[in-house]
Design a protein around this motif. Sequence first.
Motif, PDB file in Angstrom:
ATOM      1  N   UNK A 134       0.834  -1.196   0.000  1.00 45.56           N
ATOM      2  CA  UNK A 134       0.000   0.000   0.000  1.00 45.56           C
ATOM      3  C   UNK A 134       0.875   1.256   0.000  1.00 45.56           C
ATOM      4  N   UNK A 135       0.786   2.068  -1.041  1.00 47.46           N
ATOM      5  CA  UNK A 135       1.647   3.264  -1.093  1.00 47.46           C
ATOM      6  C   UNK A 135       1.286   4.314  -0.061  1.00 47.46           C
ATOM      7  N   UNK A 136       0.186   4.101   0.638  1.00 42.02           N
ATOM      8  CA  UNK A 136      -0.204   5.030   1.706  1.00 42.02           C
ATOM      9  C   UNK A 136      -0.266   4.280   3.041  1.00 42.02           C
ATOM     10  N   UNK A 137       0.502   3.244   3.174  1.00 39.17           N
ATOM     11  CA  UNK A 137       0.426   2.392   4.367  1.00 39.17           C
ATOM     12  C   UNK A 137       0.842   3.142   5.630  1.00 39.17           C
ATOM     13  N   UNK A 138       0.172   2.824   6.719  1.00 36.37           N
ATOM     14  CA  UNK A 138       0.585   3.370   8.014  1.00 36.37           C
ATOM     15  C   UNK A 138       1.771   2.585   8.579  1.00 36.37           C
ATOM     16  N   UNK A 139       1.950   1.380   8.042  1.00 39.82           N
ATOM     17  CA  UNK A 139       2.974   0.480   8.580  1.00 39.82           C
ATOM     18  C   UNK A 139       3.884   0.009   7.448  1.00 39.82           C
ATOM     19  N   UNK A 140       5.170   0.222   7.624  1.00 42.94           N
ATOM     20  CA  UNK A 140       6.154  -0.219   6.635  1.00 42.94           C
ATOM     21  C   UNK A 140       7.120  -1.204   7.293  1.00 42.94           C
ATOM     22  N   UNK A 141       7.322  -2.337   6.643  1.00 43.68           N
ATOM     23  CA  UNK A 141       8.326  -3.309   7.079  1.00 43.68           C
ATOM     24  C   UNK A 141       9.548  -3.168   6.170  1.00 43.68           C
ATOM     25  N   UNK A 142      10.705  -3.136   6.785  1.00 37.81           N
ATOM     26  CA  UNK A 142      11.938  -2.995   5.996  1.00 37.81           C
ATOM     27  C   UNK A 142      12.901  -4.134   6.326  1.00 37.81           C
ATOM     28  N   UNK A 143      13.255  -4.883   5.307  1.00 39.68           N
ATOM     29  CA  UNK A 143      14.239  -5.956   5.471  1.00 39.68           C
ATOM     30  C   UNK A 143      15.591  -5.493   4.952  1.00 39.68           C
ATOM     31  N   UNK A 144      16.499  -6.453   4.766  1.00 44.88           N
ATOM     32  CA  UNK A 144      17.846  -6.032   4.366  1.00 44.88           C
ATOM     33  C   UNK A 144      18.061  -6.077   2.854  1.00 44.88           C
ATOM     34  N   UNK A 145      17.586  -7.130   2.197  1.00 46.79           N
ATOM     35  CA  UNK A 145      17.785  -7.242   0.755  1.00 46.79           C
ATOM     36  C   UNK A 145      17.070  -8.460   0.218  1.00 46.79           C
ATOM     37  N   UNK A 146      16.891  -8.525  -1.086  1.00 41.08           N
ATOM     38  CA  UNK A 146      16.178  -9.658  -1.677  1.00 41.08           C
ATOM     39  C   UNK A 146      16.971 -10.953  -1.573  1.00 41.08           C
ATOM     40  N   UNK A 147      16.245 -12.064  -1.487  1.00 45.62           N
ATOM     41  CA  UNK A 147      16.848 -13.381  -1.571  1.00 45.62           C
ATOM     42  C   UNK A 147      16.611 -13.949  -2.961  1.00 45.62           C
ATOM     43  N   UNK A 148      16.822 -15.252  -3.103  1.00 40.66           N
ATOM     44  CA  UNK A 148      16.726 -15.874  -4.430  1.00 40.66           C
ATOM     45  C   UNK A 148      15.316 -15.774  -5.017  1.00 40.66           C
ATOM     46  N   UNK A 149      14.304 -16.087  -4.214  1.00 40.98           N
ATOM     47  CA  UNK A 149      12.926 -16.039  -4.736  1.00 40.98           C
ATOM     48  C   UNK A 149      12.543 -14.615  -5.117  1.00 40.98           C
ATOM     49  N   UNK A 150      12.924 -13.688  -4.264  1.00 39.06           N
ATOM     50  CA  UNK A 150      12.596 -12.286  -4.512  1.00 39.06           C
ATOM     51  C   UNK A 150      13.284 -11.791  -5.785  1.00 39.06           C
ATOM     52  N   UNK A 196       3.302  -1.781   3.609  1.00 37.74           N
ATOM     53  CA  UNK A 196       4.294  -1.688   2.535  1.00 37.74           C
ATOM     54  C   UNK A 196       5.548  -2.426   2.989  1.00 37.74           C
ATOM     55  N   UNK A 197       6.134  -3.177   2.062  1.00 43.30           N
ATOM     56  CA  UNK A 197       7.305  -3.998   2.395  1.00 43.30           C
ATOM     57  C   UNK A 197       8.426  -3.685   1.408  1.00 43.30           C
ATOM     58  N   UNK A 198       9.582  -3.414   1.934  1.00 46.41           N
ATOM     59  CA  UNK A 198      10.729  -3.159   1.048  1.00 46.41           C
ATOM     60  C   UNK A 198      12.021  -3.508   1.777  1.00 46.41           C
ATOM     61  N   UNK A 199      13.133  -3.238   1.125  1.00 45.56           N
ATOM     62  CA  UNK A 199      14.437  -3.610   1.674  1.00 45.56           C
ATOM     63  C   UNK A 199      15.407  -2.436   1.612  1.00 45.56           C
ATOM     64  N   UNK A 200      16.492  -2.580   2.340  1.00 44.80           N
ATOM     65  CA  UNK A 200      17.539  -1.553   2.313  1.00 44.80           C
ATOM     66  C   UNK A 200      18.199  -1.514   0.941  1.00 44.80           C
ATOM     67  N   UNK A 201      18.572  -2.682   0.402  1.00 45.49           N
ATOM     68  CA  UNK A 201      19.123  -2.721  -0.961  1.00 45.49           C
ATOM     69  C   UNK A 201      18.126  -3.433  -1.864  1.00 45.49           C
ATOM     70  N   UNK A 202      18.109  -3.008  -3.115  1.00 45.27           N
ATOM     71  CA  UNK A 202      17.072  -3.478  -4.049  1.00 45.27           C
ATOM     72  C   UNK A 202      17.525  -4.658  -4.900  1.00 45.27           C
ATOM     73  N   UNK A 203      18.794  -5.016  -4.803  1.00 39.74           N
ATOM     74  CA  UNK A 203      19.286  -6.149  -5.592  1.00 39.74           C
ATOM     75  C   UNK A 203      19.843  -7.207  -4.648  1.00 39.74           C
TER      76      UNK A 203
END
Length: 288
Positions: free
Chosen positions: A130-146, A176-183
Amino acid sequence: MAEPISESLQKKIEARLRYHEDLGIRLFYCERCAARISDVSTAAPAMPASPIPVVEESSLPKSASKPKLQPEKTPTPRRDILPPATGPSLFEVVDRVKDDTLLKIREDIGDCTRCKLHKGRHKIVFGDGNPRAELVFIGEGPGADEDMQGLPFVGRAGKLLTQMIEAMGLQRKDVYICNVVKCRPPENRAPEPDEVTTCSPYLLRQIDVIQPKVIVCLGAVAAKTLLETTRGISQFRGEWLPWRGRRLIATYHPAYLLRNPNAKGEVWKDLQKVMAELGLQVPKKNKS
Ligand code: SF4
Protein backbone atom coordinates in the motif's frame (compact mmCIF):
# COMPACT_ATOMS: atom_id res chain seq x y z
CA MET A 1 35.08 37.34 -0.60
CA ALA A 2 35.25 33.56 -0.69
CA GLU A 3 38.48 31.90 -1.78
CA PRO A 4 38.25 30.28 -5.23
CA ILE A 5 38.29 26.52 -5.09
CA SER A 6 40.80 24.44 -6.97
CA GLU A 7 39.93 22.88 -10.28
CA SER A 8 40.36 19.36 -8.92
CA LEU A 9 38.05 20.09 -5.98
CA GLN A 10 35.53 21.63 -8.35
CA LYS A 11 35.59 18.46 -10.46
CA LYS A 12 35.09 16.32 -7.38
CA ILE A 13 32.10 18.41 -6.29
CA GLU A 14 30.60 18.26 -9.78
CA ALA A 15 31.01 14.47 -9.86
CA ARG A 16 29.36 14.17 -6.45
CA LEU A 17 26.44 16.34 -7.51
CA ARG A 18 25.99 14.31 -10.71
CA TYR A 19 25.93 11.14 -8.62
CA HIS A 20 23.18 12.50 -6.39
CA GLU A 21 21.25 13.77 -9.40
CA ASP A 22 21.38 10.23 -10.77
CA LEU A 23 19.72 9.17 -7.55
CA GLY A 24 17.04 11.79 -8.05
CA ILE A 25 18.41 14.03 -5.32
CA ARG A 26 18.50 17.61 -6.45
CA LEU A 27 18.19 19.58 -3.24
CA PHE A 28 20.25 19.33 -0.10
CA TYR A 29 19.61 20.10 3.48
CA CYS A 30 21.03 19.13 6.82
CA GLU A 31 18.93 17.26 9.26
CA ARG A 32 20.24 15.04 11.97
CA CYS A 33 17.25 13.33 13.40
CA ALA A 34 18.03 9.64 12.99
CA ALA A 35 17.89 8.12 16.39
CA ARG A 36 21.22 6.95 17.70
CA ILE A 37 21.20 4.43 20.36
CA SER A 38 23.20 5.05 23.44
CA ASP A 39 21.91 2.45 25.74
CA VAL A 40 18.67 0.69 26.30
CA SER A 41 18.15 -1.07 29.50
CA THR A 42 16.91 -4.54 28.96
CA ALA A 43 14.41 -6.54 30.83
CA ALA A 44 12.97 -9.96 30.49
CA PRO A 45 9.28 -10.47 31.02
CA ALA A 46 7.84 -13.84 30.24
CA MET A 47 7.35 -14.43 26.56
CA PRO A 48 3.78 -14.09 25.41
CA ALA A 49 2.21 -16.89 23.47
CA SER A 50 2.96 -16.35 19.81
CA PRO A 51 0.44 -16.93 17.05
CA ILE A 52 3.29 -16.95 14.57
CA PRO A 53 3.35 -20.48 13.19
CA VAL A 54 6.32 -22.75 13.37
CA VAL A 55 8.02 -23.12 10.02
CA GLU A 56 10.71 -25.63 9.27
CA GLU A 57 14.21 -24.37 8.85
CA SER A 58 15.36 -24.15 5.27
CA SER A 59 17.96 -22.61 3.05
CA LEU A 60 17.64 -19.15 4.47
CA PRO A 61 19.55 -16.02 3.74
CA LYS A 62 22.84 -16.44 5.55
CA SER A 63 22.83 -12.78 6.26
CA ALA A 64 19.60 -12.66 8.22
CA SER A 65 20.23 -11.15 11.59
CA LYS A 66 21.67 -13.55 14.03
CA PRO A 67 21.23 -11.61 17.22
CA LYS A 68 22.43 -13.07 20.42
CA LEU A 69 19.31 -13.79 22.37
CA GLN A 70 19.46 -12.32 25.80
CA PRO A 71 17.21 -12.99 28.71
CA GLU A 72 14.45 -10.46 28.66
CA LYS A 73 14.58 -7.71 31.16
CA THR A 74 11.96 -5.96 33.15
CA PRO A 75 11.19 -2.48 31.92
CA THR A 76 13.52 0.04 33.47
CA PRO A 77 14.02 3.65 32.55
CA ARG A 78 15.68 3.94 29.18
CA ARG A 79 18.82 5.94 28.59
CA ASP A 80 18.39 6.35 24.89
CA ILE A 81 19.37 9.96 24.72
CA LEU A 82 20.99 10.44 21.37
CA PRO A 83 24.74 10.55 21.73
CA PRO A 84 26.69 13.13 19.80
CA ALA A 85 27.06 12.19 16.16
CA THR A 86 30.44 10.75 15.43
CA GLY A 87 30.31 11.48 11.72
CA PRO A 88 28.06 12.76 8.97
CA SER A 89 24.67 11.11 8.76
CA LEU A 90 24.08 8.94 5.74
CA PHE A 91 20.84 10.80 5.25
CA GLU A 92 22.04 14.34 5.72
CA VAL A 93 22.39 14.93 2.01
CA VAL A 94 19.12 13.28 1.07
CA ASP A 95 16.37 15.71 0.43
CA ARG A 96 12.69 15.15 0.09
CA VAL A 97 12.41 15.43 -3.67
CA LYS A 98 9.64 17.84 -4.58
CA ASP A 99 6.41 16.06 -5.52
CA ASP A 100 8.16 12.75 -5.19
CA THR A 101 6.27 9.55 -5.92
CA LEU A 102 7.08 5.87 -5.79
CA LEU A 103 6.87 5.82 -9.57
CA LYS A 104 9.39 8.64 -9.82
CA ILE A 105 11.75 6.80 -7.46
CA ARG A 106 11.43 3.63 -9.51
CA GLU A 107 12.13 5.58 -12.66
CA ASP A 108 15.19 7.15 -11.05
CA ILE A 109 16.48 3.70 -10.13
CA GLY A 110 15.99 2.58 -13.70
CA ASP A 111 18.16 -0.36 -14.71
CA CYS A 112 20.52 0.58 -11.90
CA THR A 113 24.21 -0.23 -12.01
CA ARG A 114 25.26 2.20 -9.28
CA CYS A 115 26.64 -0.51 -7.02
CA LYS A 116 28.19 -3.92 -7.62
CA LEU A 117 25.02 -5.77 -6.62
CA HIS A 118 23.62 -5.17 -10.10
CA LYS A 119 26.04 -7.75 -11.51
CA GLY A 120 24.27 -10.79 -10.10
CA ARG A 121 20.67 -9.72 -9.97
CA HIS A 122 17.81 -10.87 -12.13
CA LYS A 123 15.26 -8.31 -11.04
CA ILE A 124 15.35 -5.16 -8.98
CA VAL A 125 13.09 -5.62 -5.97
CA PHE A 126 11.69 -2.17 -5.40
CA GLY A 127 8.96 -2.76 -2.83
CA ASP A 128 5.37 -3.84 -2.65
CA GLY A 129 2.16 -2.95 -0.91
CA ASN A 130 0.00 0.00 0.00
CA PRO A 131 1.65 3.26 -1.09
CA ARG A 132 -0.20 5.03 1.71
CA ALA A 133 0.43 2.39 4.37
CA GLU A 134 0.59 3.37 8.01
CA LEU A 135 2.97 0.48 8.58
CA VAL A 136 6.15 -0.22 6.63
CA PHE A 137 8.33 -3.31 7.08
CA ILE A 138 11.94 -2.99 6.00
CA GLY A 139 14.24 -5.96 5.47
CA GLU A 140 17.85 -6.03 4.37
CA GLY A 141 17.78 -7.24 0.75
CA PRO A 142 16.18 -9.66 -1.68
CA GLY A 143 16.85 -13.38 -1.57
CA ALA A 144 16.73 -15.87 -4.43
CA ASP A 145 12.93 -16.04 -4.74
CA GLU A 146 12.60 -12.29 -4.51
CA ASP A 147 15.32 -11.82 -7.12
CA MET A 148 13.47 -14.06 -9.57
CA GLN A 149 10.03 -12.57 -8.94
CA GLY A 150 10.98 -8.94 -8.38
CA LEU A 151 8.88 -8.85 -5.21
CA PRO A 152 10.00 -8.53 -1.58
CA PHE A 153 9.55 -11.29 1.00
CA VAL A 154 8.03 -14.00 -1.19
CA GLY A 155 10.26 -16.90 -0.12
CA ARG A 156 9.97 -18.95 3.05
CA ALA A 157 10.86 -16.03 5.28
CA GLY A 158 8.37 -13.96 3.31
CA LYS A 159 5.62 -16.47 3.95
CA LEU A 160 6.35 -16.22 7.65
CA LEU A 161 6.23 -12.44 7.43
CA THR A 162 2.83 -12.73 5.74
CA GLN A 163 1.65 -14.92 8.61
CA MET A 164 2.97 -12.39 11.10
CA ILE A 165 1.10 -9.60 9.33
CA GLU A 166 -2.08 -11.66 9.30
CA ALA A 167 -1.65 -12.45 12.98
CA MET A 168 -1.78 -8.68 13.52
CA GLY A 169 -5.19 -8.61 11.84
CA LEU A 170 -3.82 -7.10 8.63
CA GLN A 171 -3.09 -8.26 5.12
CA ARG A 172 -0.01 -7.71 3.03
CA LYS A 173 -1.89 -5.24 0.86
CA ASP A 174 -2.47 -3.08 3.95
CA VAL A 175 1.24 -2.55 4.60
CA TYR A 176 4.29 -1.69 2.53
CA ILE A 177 7.31 -4.00 2.40
CA CYS A 178 10.73 -3.16 1.05
CA ASN A 179 14.44 -3.61 1.67
CA VAL A 180 17.54 -1.55 2.31
CA VAL A 181 19.12 -2.72 -0.96
CA LYS A 182 17.07 -3.48 -4.05
CA CYS A 183 19.29 -6.15 -5.59
CA ARG A 184 20.16 -9.56 -4.22
CA PRO A 185 23.57 -9.81 -2.59
CA PRO A 186 25.50 -12.85 -3.89
CA GLU A 187 25.10 -15.99 -1.80
CA ASN A 188 22.60 -14.05 0.29
CA ARG A 189 25.38 -12.34 2.14
CA ALA A 190 24.67 -9.17 4.06
CA PRO A 191 24.83 -6.01 1.98
CA GLU A 192 28.18 -4.30 2.29
CA PRO A 193 28.52 -0.74 3.57
CA ASP A 194 29.16 0.80 0.15
CA GLU A 195 26.08 -0.98 -1.25
CA VAL A 196 23.95 0.23 1.65
CA THR A 197 25.25 3.76 1.27
CA THR A 198 24.53 3.77 -2.45
CA CYS A 199 21.07 2.22 -2.35
CA SER A 200 19.53 3.44 0.88
CA PRO A 201 18.68 6.95 -0.38
CA TYR A 202 15.98 5.26 -2.45
CA LEU A 203 14.62 3.66 0.69
CA LEU A 204 14.61 7.01 2.41
CA ARG A 205 12.65 8.53 -0.46
CA GLN A 206 10.19 5.62 -0.36
CA ILE A 207 9.56 6.23 3.32
CA ASP A 208 9.19 9.96 2.78
CA VAL A 209 6.60 9.35 0.05
CA ILE A 210 4.62 6.73 1.96
CA GLN A 211 4.77 8.65 5.25
CA PRO A 212 4.01 5.67 7.47
CA LYS A 213 3.13 6.10 11.09
CA VAL A 214 5.27 3.15 12.11
CA ILE A 215 8.40 1.59 10.64
CA VAL A 216 9.35 -1.96 11.60
CA CYS A 217 12.95 -2.86 10.86
CA LEU A 218 13.31 -6.58 10.25
CA GLY A 219 16.76 -7.55 11.38
CA ALA A 220 20.00 -5.82 12.13
CA VAL A 221 20.86 -4.51 8.68
CA ALA A 222 17.67 -2.46 8.35
CA ALA A 223 17.83 -1.27 11.95
CA LYS A 224 21.49 -0.31 11.85
CA THR A 225 21.07 1.43 8.51
CA LEU A 226 18.16 3.60 9.55
CA LEU A 227 19.39 4.24 13.06
CA GLU A 228 22.98 4.66 11.97
CA THR A 229 24.23 2.65 14.87
CA THR A 230 26.72 -0.15 15.21
CA ARG A 231 25.04 -1.53 18.32
CA GLY A 232 23.63 -5.02 18.19
CA ILE A 233 19.92 -5.29 17.56
CA SER A 234 19.45 -7.16 20.83
CA GLN A 235 20.31 -3.93 22.64
CA PHE A 236 17.33 -2.02 21.28
CA ARG A 237 14.97 -4.62 19.82
CA GLY A 238 11.40 -3.94 20.82
CA GLU A 239 12.07 -0.35 21.92
CA TRP A 240 10.23 2.54 20.31
CA LEU A 241 12.68 4.96 18.76
CA PRO A 242 12.11 8.28 17.03
CA TRP A 243 13.15 8.42 13.41
CA ARG A 244 12.61 11.44 11.17
CA GLY A 245 9.39 12.27 12.94
CA ARG A 246 8.09 8.71 12.88
CA ARG A 247 8.10 5.82 15.29
CA LEU A 248 10.48 3.00 14.58
CA ILE A 249 10.82 -0.37 16.20
CA ALA A 250 13.31 -3.10 15.36
CA THR A 251 12.59 -6.77 15.64
CA TYR A 252 14.13 -10.00 14.43
CA HIS A 253 14.13 -10.94 10.75
CA PRO A 254 11.67 -13.70 9.80
CA ALA A 255 14.59 -15.73 8.44
CA TYR A 256 16.12 -15.63 11.89
CA LEU A 257 12.82 -16.87 13.32
CA LEU A 258 12.88 -19.82 10.97
CA ARG A 259 16.18 -20.83 12.48
CA ASN A 260 15.26 -19.81 16.02
CA PRO A 261 11.56 -20.40 16.54
CA ASN A 262 11.94 -19.70 20.25
CA ALA A 263 12.33 -16.03 19.39
CA LYS A 264 8.83 -15.84 17.95
CA GLY A 265 7.38 -14.89 21.31
CA GLU A 266 9.65 -11.86 21.47
CA VAL A 267 8.73 -10.82 17.97
CA TRP A 268 5.05 -11.24 18.72
CA LYS A 269 5.49 -8.99 21.72
CA ASP A 270 7.07 -6.36 19.44
CA LEU A 271 4.25 -6.70 16.94
CA GLN A 272 1.72 -6.24 19.71
CA LYS A 273 3.34 -2.91 20.48
CA VAL A 274 2.93 -1.99 16.82
CA MET A 275 -0.71 -3.08 16.90
CA ALA A 276 -1.38 -0.92 19.95
CA GLU A 277 0.34 2.03 18.28
CA LEU A 278 -1.83 1.61 15.19
CA GLY A 279 -5.01 1.16 17.20
CA LEU A 280 -5.39 -2.48 16.23
CA GLN A 281 -7.00 -4.85 18.65
CA VAL A 282 -4.41 -6.73 20.68
CA PRO A 283 -5.61 -10.19 21.76
CA LYS A 284 -6.19 -10.00 25.51
CA LYS A 285 -4.55 -13.33 26.21
CA ASN A 286 -1.41 -12.12 24.48
CA LYS A 287 -1.18 -8.70 26.06
CA SER A 288 2.06 -8.40 27.93
S1 SF4 B 1 21.35 -2.46 -4.93
FE1 SF4 B 1 20.48 -0.43 -5.31
S2 SF4 B 1 22.21 0.88 -5.88
FE2 SF4 B 1 22.88 -1.27 -6.10
S3 SF4 B 1 22.51 -1.77 -8.23
FE3 SF4 B 1 20.70 -2.41 -7.08
S4 SF4 B 1 19.26 -0.67 -7.18
FE4 SF4 B 1 21.32 0.08 -7.79
